[in-house]
Scaffold this active site. Structure first.
Site, PDB file in Angstrom:
ATOM      1  N   SER A  50     -26.571 -69.218 133.029  1.00 30.63           N
ATOM      2  CA  SER A  50     -25.182 -68.408 133.924  1.00 30.63           C
ATOM      3  C   SER A  50     -24.927 -69.656 133.492  1.00 30.63           C
ATOM      4  O   SER A  50     -24.670 -70.920 133.102  1.00 30.63           O
ATOM      5  CB  SER A  50     -25.465 -67.771 135.675  1.00 30.63           C
ATOM      6  OG  SER A  50     -25.857 -69.575 135.960  1.00 30.63           O
ATOM      7  N   ASP A  83     -25.054 -65.750 130.121  1.00 28.21           N
ATOM      8  CA  ASP A  83     -24.927 -65.070 131.191  1.00 28.21           C
ATOM      9  C   ASP A  83     -24.286 -64.663 131.775  1.00 28.21           C
ATOM     10  O   ASP A  83     -22.718 -65.893 132.098  1.00 28.21           O
ATOM     11  CB  ASP A  83     -26.360 -65.258 131.869  1.00 28.21           C
ATOM     12  CG  ASP A  83     -26.540 -64.212 132.845  1.00 28.21           C
ATOM     13  OD1 ASP A  83     -26.554 -63.101 132.733  1.00 28.21           O
ATOM     14  OD2 ASP A  83     -27.272 -64.019 133.881  1.00 28.21           O
ATOM     15  N   ASP A 105     -18.435 -60.062 130.922  1.00 32.11           N
ATOM     16  CA  ASP A 105     -18.415 -59.215 131.949  1.00 32.11           C
ATOM     17  C   ASP A 105     -18.238 -58.377 132.811  1.00 32.11           C
ATOM     18  O   ASP A 105     -17.491 -59.222 133.262  1.00 32.11           O
ATOM     19  CB  ASP A 105     -20.089 -59.511 133.068  1.00 32.11           C
ATOM     20  CG  ASP A 105     -19.881 -58.940 134.137  1.00 32.11           C
ATOM     21  OD1 ASP A 105     -19.565 -57.635 134.267  1.00 32.11           O
ATOM     22  OD2 ASP A 105     -20.754 -59.098 135.197  1.00 32.11           O
ATOM     23  N   GLU A 142     -20.415 -55.232 129.324  1.00 35.31           N
ATOM     24  CA  GLU A 142     -21.507 -53.955 130.487  1.00 35.31           C
ATOM     25  C   GLU A 142     -20.485 -52.828 131.389  1.00 35.31           C
ATOM     26  O   GLU A 142     -20.022 -53.548 131.360  1.00 35.31           O
ATOM     27  CB  GLU A 142     -21.713 -55.341 132.445  1.00 35.31           C
ATOM     28  CG  GLU A 142     -22.369 -55.189 133.441  1.00 35.31           C
ATOM     29  CD  GLU A 142     -22.816 -55.460 134.553  1.00 35.31           C
ATOM     30  OE1 GLU A 142     -23.540 -56.959 133.876  1.00 35.31           O
ATOM     31  OE2 GLU A 142     -22.874 -55.240 135.553  1.00 35.31           O
ATOM     32  N   HIS A 192     -29.263 -57.856 141.859  1.00 33.10           N
ATOM     33  CA  HIS A 192     -29.574 -59.744 141.726  1.00 33.10           C
ATOM     34  C   HIS A 192     -29.772 -60.218 142.765  1.00 33.10           C
ATOM     35  O   HIS A 192     -29.999 -59.284 143.974  1.00 33.10           O
ATOM     36  CB  HIS A 192     -28.319 -60.408 141.044  1.00 33.10           C
ATOM     37  CG  HIS A 192     -27.759 -60.013 139.665  1.00 33.10           C
ATOM     38  ND1 HIS A 192     -26.373 -60.181 139.648  1.00 33.10           N
ATOM     39  CD2 HIS A 192     -28.410 -59.760 138.649  1.00 33.10           C
ATOM     40  CE1 HIS A 192     -26.095 -59.894 138.381  1.00 33.10           C
ATOM     41  NE2 HIS A 192     -27.278 -60.068 137.116  1.00 33.10           N
ATOM     42  N   SER A 229     -35.727 -58.705 138.233  1.00 28.58           N
ATOM     43  CA  SER A 229     -37.272 -58.881 139.116  1.00 28.58           C
ATOM     44  C   SER A 229     -37.997 -57.920 139.485  1.00 28.58           C
ATOM     45  O   SER A 229     -37.536 -57.041 140.422  1.00 28.58           O
ATOM     46  CB  SER A 229     -36.931 -59.906 139.807  1.00 28.58           C
ATOM     47  OG  SER A 229     -36.478 -61.277 138.905  1.00 28.58           O
ATOM     48  N   ASN A 269     -33.427 -58.941 132.210  1.00 34.68           N
ATOM     49  CA  ASN A 269     -32.622 -60.409 132.615  1.00 34.68           C
ATOM     50  C   ASN A 269     -34.051 -60.278 133.799  1.00 34.68           C
ATOM     51  O   ASN A 269     -34.156 -59.444 134.619  1.00 34.68           O
ATOM     52  CB  ASN A 269     -31.554 -60.317 133.429  1.00 34.68           C
ATOM     53  CG  ASN A 269     -30.572 -60.381 132.312  1.00 34.68           C
ATOM     54  OD1 ASN A 269     -30.857 -59.790 130.898  1.00 34.68           O
ATOM     55  ND2 ASN A 269     -29.272 -61.197 131.927  1.00 34.68           N
TER      56      ASN A 269
HETATM   57  P1  13P Z   1     -32.600 -61.116 139.039  1.00 36.95           P
HETATM   58  O1  13P Z   1     -31.990 -61.251 140.065  1.00 36.95           O
HETATM   59  O2  13P Z   1     -33.553 -59.615 139.619  1.00 36.95           O
HETATM   60  O3  13P Z   1     -34.182 -61.840 138.410  1.00 36.95           O
HETATM   61  O4  13P Z   1     -32.001 -60.473 137.844  1.00 36.95           O
HETATM   62  C1  13P Z   1     -31.346 -62.283 135.878  1.00 36.95           C
HETATM   63  C2  13P Z   1     -30.478 -61.359 135.818  1.00 36.95           C
HETATM   64  O5  13P Z   1     -29.750 -59.827 135.943  1.00 36.95           O
HETATM   65  C3  13P Z   1     -29.551 -62.461 135.696  1.00 36.95           C
HETATM   66  O6  13P Z   1     -28.552 -61.570 134.753  1.00 36.95           O
HETATM   67  O1  G3H Z   2     -27.618 -63.192 137.671  1.00 35.49           O
HETATM   68  C1  G3H Z   2     -27.998 -64.168 137.484  1.00 35.49           C
HETATM   69  C2  G3H Z   2     -28.638 -65.530 137.728  1.00 35.49           C
HETATM   70  O2  G3H Z   2     -29.993 -64.886 138.381  1.00 35.49           O
HETATM   71  C3  G3H Z   2     -28.245 -66.560 137.251  1.00 35.49           C
HETATM   72  O3  G3H Z   2     -27.821 -66.350 139.119  1.00 35.49           O
HETATM   73  O4  G3H Z   2     -25.550 -67.934 138.840  1.00 35.49           O
HETATM   74  O5  G3H Z   2     -27.400 -68.641 140.868  1.00 35.49           O
HETATM   75  O6  G3H Z   2     -27.381 -68.894 138.196  1.00 35.49           O
HETATM   76  P1  G3H Z   2     -26.725 -68.522 139.464  1.00 35.49           P
HETATM   77 ZN    ZN Z   3     -27.280 -60.878 135.612  1.00 35.21          ZN
END
Ligand code: 13P
Ligand code: G3H
Ligand code: ZN
Length: 348
Positions: A50, A83, A105, A142, A192, A229, A269
């Site tokens: 990310s 990401d 995105d 997206e 998320h 997840s 993801n």
């Molecule tokens: P989760 O928070 O469900 O693991 O999703 C991660 C995600 O979509 C990262 O882009």
């Molecule tokens: O989609 C999000 C991922 O879980 C990454 O999260 O921006 O906290 O690194 P983050």
């Molecule tokens: Zn995501």
């Protein structure tokens, strides 16, 4: 082998009916966990970072860790993906850092929070596709917006509000035609973070039938499920058993993801499950051994706990056993692929 364009992995997955888990990383132990899992299961790998991860690792640490992963695992095809790129500039800087795939995105604005209109999304995504494909890099777009965390990305929508931002299949079809993305993230009710659903999701909140409809219209586009997840009960329990405070929550059941894979989902993801696994393992070591202060004594078990999650997902999604079967192409070779694709489109 060098890092491979993500499209190569997605194409192989589509030809052979499996999905690939895309795993977020921020540090060495997470990358090691993924590579150990890939070696154990002979899996191709998508590693993603990310904007927050790139900032945390100052880009250069991450870049060199990825080079180490490539050097130590020459038999595993690895794609490195940005990401949730929030702007063309973010995607371009990722390409400069050696990423072989980027997500633009444009469903959200540069603040990573505000849902944007279709025209904005097409404009920024098309801009990224033009540059990325010219150097053989894969692009994910997206359409629709997810719920969940408000930190840098995610509109922070509630379970109810998500329903208003689900992907419209007509718009998805038009978006792919207008932008030329390789992969499309769709909003089907996921969000998320850990707090996705208040109870095990039914078809009312997790719209897997929407995936089926989108795939019917876009059979050649690789679909992506974000926020996927599964938030396993046992990982919540370990954290809570050792002094944590995770409120009861539900994630995306593996059976539903498998259903998605049957209908065009190629990239899934997962970040939160690994965060939970790591946190639980560290809490356990520190609770059981309060005298311990050697970071290896808790980061080692944390790495092992994340590896276990990765192995389970790699097997469940069907990518296990495929690393050695993929005919790898470089970014340079993909440049010709995209030129041919454009020529074919122009003839139509
Ligand atoms: P989760 O928070 O469900 O693991 O999703 C991660 C995600 O979509 C990262 O882009
Ligand atoms: O989609 C999000 C991922 O879980 C990454 O999260 O921006 O906290 O690194 P983050
Ligand atoms: Zn995501």
């Amino acid at each position: 082998m060098p890092l491979v364009p993500m499209r190569v992995l997605l194409d192989h997955a589509a030809e052979n009916d499996y999905g690939l888990v895309a795993l977020n990383v921020n540090n060495m132990e997470q990358i090691q966990a993924i590579m150990e899992a890939a070696q154990e299961t002979d899996s191709p790998v998508i590693i993603q970072a990310s904007r927050g991860a790139r900032k945390y690792s100052e880009d250069a640490y991450l870049r060199h860790l990825m080079l180490a992963a490539v050097e130590l695992n020459p038999n595993i095809p690895i794609a490195m993906h940005q990401d949730h790129g929030n702007s063309p500039a973010t995607c371009f800087s990722a390409i400069q850092q050696g990423f072989t795939s980027v997500m633009m995105d444009g469903s959200l604005g540069e603040d990573g929070k505000t849902p944007m209109d279709y025209e904005y999304n097409v404009r920024v995504t098309r801009q990224v596709v033009e540059v990325a494909h010219a150097v053989g890099v894969t692009v994910e777009g997206e359409i629709g917006a997810l719920g969940g965390i408000e930190d840098e990305h995610g509109a922070g929508l509630s379970e109810e509000e998500i329903k208003l931002h689900l992907t419209d299949p007509d718009q998805a079809e038009q978006f792919v035609a207008d932008t030329g993305v390789d992969a499309l993230a769709v909003a089907i009710g996921t969000s998320h973070g850990a707090y996705k659903f208040k109870k095990k999701p039914t078809g009312e909140v997790l719209k897997m039938d929407l995936i089926e409809e989108i795939h019917r219209r876009l059979p050649d586009t690789h679909l992506v499920m974000h926020g996927s997840s599964s938030v396993p009960q046992e990982l919540q329990d370990i954290i809570n058993q050792y002094g944590g405070d995770i409120k009861q929550t539900y994630g995306v059941p593996i059976e539903e993801i498998k259903r998605g894979i049957k209908h065009g989902v190629r990239k899934i993801n997962v970040d939160t499950d690994n965060r939970l696994a790591i946190t639980g393992a560290i809490r356990k070591v520190l609770a059981e051994h309060p005298e311990e202060f050697d970071p290896r004594k808790y980061l080692g078990p944390a790495r092992e706990a994340m590896k276990k999650v990765c192995v389970e997902r790699m097997i469940a999604f069907g990518q296990a056993g495929n690393a050695g079967k993929i005919k790898v192409k470089t970014c340079k070779e993909m440049v010709d692929f995209y030129i041919d694709l454009e020529k074919k489109k122009a003839k139509k």
